[in-house]
Write an enzyme that holds these catalytic residues in place. Sequence first.
Site, PDB file in Angstrom:
ATOM      1  N   GLU A  71       0.822  -1.210   0.000  1.00  0.00           N
ATOM      2  CA  GLU A  71       0.000   0.000   0.000  1.00  0.00           C
ATOM      3  C   GLU A  71       0.858   1.263   0.000  1.00  0.00           C
ATOM      4  O   GLU A  71       0.551   2.224  -0.711  1.00  0.00           O
ATOM      5  CB  GLU A  71      -0.948  -0.013   1.201  1.00  0.00           C
ATOM      6  CG  GLU A  71      -2.052  -1.058   1.063  1.00  0.00           C
ATOM      7  CD  GLU A  71      -2.964  -1.121   2.278  1.00  0.00           C
ATOM      8  OE1 GLU A  71      -2.775  -0.337   3.228  1.00  0.00           O
ATOM      9  OE2 GLU A  71      -3.878  -1.966   2.278  1.00  0.00           O
ATOM     10  N   HIS A 104     -10.017   0.926   0.519  1.00  0.00           N
ATOM     11  CA  HIS A 104     -10.453   0.078   1.629  1.00  0.00           C
ATOM     12  C   HIS A 104     -11.956  -0.208   1.592  1.00  0.00           C
ATOM     13  O   HIS A 104     -12.480  -0.862   2.499  1.00  0.00           O
ATOM     14  CB  HIS A 104     -10.080   0.726   2.971  1.00  0.00           C
ATOM     15  CG  HIS A 104      -8.610   0.698   3.255  1.00  0.00           C
ATOM     16  ND1 HIS A 104      -7.726   1.570   2.665  1.00  0.00           N
ATOM     17  CD2 HIS A 104      -7.863  -0.106   4.051  1.00  0.00           C
ATOM     18  CE1 HIS A 104      -6.500   1.308   3.083  1.00  0.00           C
ATOM     19  NE2 HIS A 104      -6.550   0.313   3.923  1.00  0.00           N
TER      20      HIS A 104
END
Length: 225
Positions: A71, A104
């Site tokens: 990420e 997310h």
Amino acid sequence: MGFRLEGIFPAALLPLLLTMILFLGPLMQLSMDCPCDLTDGLKVVLAPRSWARCLTDMRWLRNQVIAPLTEELVFRACMLPMLAPCTGLGPAVFTCPLFFGVAHFHHIFEQLRFRQSSVGSIFLSAAFQFSYTAVFGAYTAFLFIRTGHLIGPVLCHSFCNYMGFPAVCAALEHPQRRPLLAGYALGVGLFLLLLQPLTDPKLYGSLPLCVLLERAGDSEAPLCS
């Protein structure tokens, strides 16, 4: 992209220390609620068997190694150098985390698929998660720009994944509420006080992203100095 040896030791240690200071309250809470004392805790942390168990646990590897590395690589090391020449460093710090927060949203589909809660609760939880992941993304983007390294954001991301969101409600009902809340307040205060000094670019050598913008004729003095 933040892969360099110059200034790597302060880049690994100081942002992590800064993040741990912010989490002073939650760390105190964890210590108070832990059944073992400091000596026993250190023995567990330093035991090779404990690390071997972690390295064979796919959930631990995902949360502490794979997710932080991938990420931060995508949303900081790759995305920031592409956004900054178009928007400038300041707007990029706040734009990049929006993509990070949206990434997310897959948790919504998981929860809806397995019907883990009501639809309203799921979307409320997703909005809350988007908010704090966006704030965290802005923080790690700031670290990436100010240090010129990827390692700091990765380590901070791993630490925050381990700690989770601070259990403020539990702290308010804790038997040792007063010292605990004092720890929360002290941590936030010290974090704000030390944010600029511990991310001073002079500690980390040249900043590649700032050099890139300078060559393009765009200099962002507040973040690069």
